[in-house]
Scaffold this motif. Structure first.
Motif, PDB file in Angstrom:
ATOM      1  N   TRP A   1       0.824  -1.208   0.000  1.00 23.13           N
ATOM      2  CA  TRP A   1       0.000   0.000   0.000  1.00 23.13           C
ATOM      3  C   TRP A   1       0.860   1.261   0.000  1.00 23.13           C
ATOM      4  O   TRP A   1       0.490   2.276  -0.579  1.00 23.13           O
ATOM      5  CB  TRP A   1      -0.946   0.010   1.195  1.00 23.13           C
ATOM      6  N   TYR A   2       1.995   1.208   0.659  1.00 24.68           N
ATOM      7  CA  TYR A   2       2.882   2.368   0.677  1.00 24.68           C
ATOM      8  C   TYR A   2       3.355   2.680  -0.744  1.00 24.68           C
ATOM      9  O   TYR A   2       3.320   3.824  -1.186  1.00 24.68           O
ATOM     10  CB  TYR A   2       4.113   2.116   1.572  1.00 24.68           C
ATOM     11  N   GLN A   3       3.811   1.658  -1.447  1.00 27.78           N
ATOM     12  CA  GLN A   3       4.301   1.858  -2.804  1.00 27.78           C
ATOM     13  C   GLN A   3       3.168   2.247  -3.750  1.00 27.78           C
ATOM     14  O   GLN A   3       3.356   3.069  -4.642  1.00 27.78           O
ATOM     15  CB  GLN A   3       5.032   0.616  -3.320  1.00 27.78           C
ATOM     16  N   ASN A   4       1.988   1.659  -3.538  1.00 28.32           N
ATOM     17  CA  ASN A   4       0.831   2.045  -4.356  1.00 28.32           C
ATOM     18  C   ASN A   4       0.560   3.538  -4.218  1.00 28.32           C
ATOM     19  O   ASN A   4       0.342   4.237  -5.207  1.00 28.32           O
ATOM     20  CB  ASN A   4      -0.422   1.268  -3.940  1.00 28.32           C
ATOM     21  N   PHE A   5       0.579   4.034  -2.981  1.00 26.51           N
ATOM     22  CA  PHE A   5       0.340   5.455  -2.762  1.00 26.51           C
ATOM     23  C   PHE A   5       1.433   6.286  -3.415  1.00 26.51           C
ATOM     24  O   PHE A   5       1.151   7.288  -4.077  1.00 26.51           O
ATOM     25  CB  PHE A   5       0.258   5.782  -1.269  1.00 26.51           C
ATOM     26  N   ILE A   6       2.670   5.866  -3.221  1.00 29.44           N
ATOM     27  CA  ILE A   6       3.800   6.615  -3.796  1.00 29.44           C
ATOM     28  C   ILE A   6       3.671   6.688  -5.314  1.00 29.44           C
ATOM     29  O   ILE A   6       3.820   7.752  -5.907  1.00 29.44           O
ATOM     30  CB  ILE A   6       5.145   5.984  -3.368  1.00 29.44           C
ATOM     31  N   ASP A   7       3.390   5.558  -5.953  1.00 28.31           N
ATOM     32  CA  ASP A   7       3.262   5.548  -7.407  1.00 28.31           C
ATOM     33  C   ASP A   7       2.113   6.436  -7.865  1.00 28.31           C
ATOM     34  O   ASP A   7       2.258   7.222  -8.809  1.00 28.31           O
ATOM     35  CB  ASP A   7       3.052   4.118  -7.925  1.00 28.31           C
ATOM     36  N   LEU A   8       0.983   6.317  -7.197  1.00 26.90           N
ATOM     37  CA  LEU A   8      -0.194   7.104  -7.566  1.00 26.90           C
ATOM     38  C   LEU A   8       0.058   8.589  -7.320  1.00 26.90           C
ATOM     39  O   LEU A   8      -0.162   9.425  -8.200  1.00 26.90           O
ATOM     40  CB  LEU A   8      -1.390   6.616  -6.754  1.00 26.90           C
ATOM     41  N   PHE A   9       0.534   8.925  -6.143  1.00 20.07           N
ATOM     42  CA  PHE A   9       0.806  10.302  -5.771  1.00 20.07           C
ATOM     43  C   PHE A   9       1.847  10.906  -6.703  1.00 20.07           C
ATOM     44  O   PHE A   9       1.656  11.995  -7.239  1.00 20.07           O
ATOM     45  CB  PHE A   9       1.308  10.324  -4.324  1.00 20.07           C
ATOM     46  N   SER A  10       2.935  10.203  -6.890  1.00 19.56           N
ATOM     47  CA  SER A  10       4.037  10.730  -7.702  1.00 19.56           C
ATOM     48  C   SER A  10       3.603  10.999  -9.131  1.00 19.56           C
ATOM     49  O   SER A  10       3.917  12.045  -9.697  1.00 19.56           O
ATOM     50  CB  SER A  10       5.216   9.758  -7.703  1.00 19.56           C
ATOM     51  N   THR A  11       2.896  10.056  -9.720  1.00 19.45           N
ATOM     52  CA  THR A  11       2.448  10.212 -11.103  1.00 19.45           C
ATOM     53  C   THR A  11       1.551  11.432 -11.255  1.00 19.45           C
ATOM     54  O   THR A  11       1.778  12.278 -12.127  1.00 19.45           O
ATOM     55  CB  THR A  11       1.696   8.949 -11.568  1.00 19.45           C
ATOM     56  N   LYS A  12       0.554  11.529 -10.409  1.00 19.84           N
ATOM     57  CA  LYS A  12      -0.416  12.629 -10.513  1.00 19.84           C
ATOM     58  C   LYS A  12       0.232  13.986 -10.214  1.00 19.84           C
ATOM     59  O   LYS A  12       0.053  14.947 -10.943  1.00 19.84           O
ATOM     60  CB  LYS A  12      -1.599  12.406  -9.564  1.00 19.84           C
ATOM     61  N   TRP A  13       0.990  14.048  -9.107  1.00 14.19           N
ATOM     62  CA  TRP A  13       1.543  15.327  -8.688  1.00 14.19           C
ATOM     63  C   TRP A  13       2.690  15.778  -9.575  1.00 14.19           C
ATOM     64  O   TRP A  13       2.841  16.967  -9.836  1.00 14.19           O
ATOM     65  CB  TRP A  13       1.955  15.285  -7.225  1.00 14.19           C
ATOM     66  N   ARG A  14       3.514  14.862 -10.031  1.00 15.80           N
ATOM     67  CA  ARG A  14       4.630  15.269 -10.899  1.00 15.80           C
ATOM     68  C   ARG A  14       4.066  15.854 -12.197  1.00 15.80           C
ATOM     69  O   ARG A  14       4.542  16.874 -12.692  1.00 15.80           O
ATOM     70  CB  ARG A  14       5.564  14.105 -11.187  1.00 15.80           C
ATOM     71  N   HIS A  15       3.040  15.231 -12.741  1.00 16.37           N
ATOM     72  CA  HIS A  15       2.406  15.741 -13.961  1.00 16.37           C
ATOM     73  C   HIS A  15       1.847  17.147 -13.722  1.00 16.37           C
ATOM     74  O   HIS A  15       2.060  18.061 -14.531  1.00 16.37           O
ATOM     75  CB  HIS A  15       1.303  14.779 -14.417  1.00 16.37           C
TER      76      HIS A  15
ATOM     77  N   ASP B   1      10.208  13.589  -4.917  1.00 15.33           N
ATOM     78  CA  ASP B   1      11.471  12.841  -4.951  1.00 15.33           C
ATOM     79  C   ASP B   1      11.672  12.053  -3.657  1.00 15.33           C
ATOM     80  O   ASP B   1      12.145  10.919  -3.679  1.00 15.33           O
ATOM     81  CB  ASP B   1      12.670  13.774  -5.176  1.00 15.33           C
ATOM     82  N   SER B   2      11.312  12.666  -2.522  1.00 16.88           N
ATOM     83  CA  SER B   2      11.492  11.974  -1.239  1.00 16.88           C
ATOM     84  C   SER B   2      10.567  10.766  -1.122  1.00 16.88           C
ATOM     85  O   SER B   2      10.912   9.784  -0.473  1.00 16.88           O
ATOM     86  CB  SER B   2      11.288  12.931  -0.063  1.00 16.88           C
ATOM     87  N   PHE B   3       9.409  10.832  -1.743  1.00 18.40           N
ATOM     88  CA  PHE B   3       8.520   9.669  -1.781  1.00 18.40           C
ATOM     89  C   PHE B   3       9.124   8.580  -2.664  1.00 18.40           C
ATOM     90  O   PHE B   3       9.201   7.417  -2.272  1.00 18.40           O
ATOM     91  CB  PHE B   3       7.134  10.049  -2.310  1.00 18.40           C
ATOM     92  N   GLU B   4       9.542   8.968  -3.858  1.00 19.43           N
ATOM     93  CA  GLU B   4      10.058   7.982  -4.811  1.00 19.43           C
ATOM     94  C   GLU B   4      11.341   7.320  -4.325  1.00 19.43           C
ATOM     95  O   GLU B   4      11.577   6.143  -4.595  1.00 19.43           O
ATOM     96  CB  GLU B   4      10.268   8.631  -6.183  1.00 19.43           C
ATOM     97  N   SER B   5      12.166   8.045  -3.597  1.00 23.56           N
ATOM     98  CA  SER B   5      13.419   7.476  -3.084  1.00 23.56           C
ATOM     99  C   SER B   5      13.214   6.786  -1.732  1.00 23.56           C
ATOM    100  O   SER B   5      14.143   6.179  -1.206  1.00 23.56           O
ATOM    101  CB  SER B   5      14.457   8.591  -2.918  1.00 23.56           C
TER     102      SER B   5
END
Length: 181
Positions: free
Chosen positions: A95-109, A164-168
């Motif tokens: 779930w942590y990685q799911n959130f990171i992937d979802l959050f990162s994709t949406k927010w980076r865009h 970046d801190s989420f992805e790393s």
């Protein structure tokens, strides 16, 4: 399991599935895709598109679209199953990685889009500021706009660092994962 116990299990799972589906809507994921994710979460085996459609009472086409969305967000994985030609899918349980992937994709865009717009506007305003014939009031208005846009750009730079801190996974140094107590 006795019928009454089965009902309790089913009701608890259905409640979680519906809540997840509603919450995923916050990230732009449709209710039907969220329901599929929740359904896959409680499976003890992978599922084909046909099985998903049957479980949710939806078309194979609808399931295909939802699975593609979940695959793009790394929330489900396609797996190979010996002896079958149909694709099978299972949920990513991290779930942590799911959130990171979802959050990162949406927010980076969003950061990139907004940053581009702010930079373009900043360039235009700086060029405008060099124009002749501007009154002191005009310059003041332009300077205020430039300052606000620069503040916005600082925010988006900060947001990029947060992403970046989420992805790393550095975020877990500040907000550690916790085991259920």
């Amino acid at each position: 399991m006795e019928p009454n116990q089965e009902k309790i299990l089913d009701k608890a799972q259905e409640r979680v599935i519906e809540t997840l589906a509603r919450n995923l809507d916050l990230y732009g994921i449709t209710m039907s895709t969220g329901l599929l994710y929740g359904t896959l979460l409680f499976q003890d085996k992978s599922m084909t598109l046909d099985e998903m459609g049957q479980a949710l009472g939806m078309s194979k086409t609808s399931m295909s679209t939802s699975v593609r969305t979940l695959l793009d967000m790394n929330m489900v994985e396609k797996i190979w199953k010996k002896g079958t030609r149909k694709d099978h899918y299972e949920v990513n349980l991290d779930w942590y990685q799911n959130f990171i992937d979802l959050f990162s994709t949406k927010w980076r865009h969003a950061c990139e889009q907004n940053g581009t717009v702010l930079k373009k506007s900043l360039h235009e305003l700086r060029t405008l500021r060099e124009s002749e014939g501007l009154s002191a009031e005009d310059l003041e208005r332009i300077d205020l706009s430039i300052q606000r846009i620069e503040n916005g750009l600082e925010y988006y730079q900060w947001l990029h660092r947060l992403i970046d801190s989420f992805e790393s996974h550095e975020i877990f140094e500040f907000v550690p994962k916790q085991k259920n107590e």
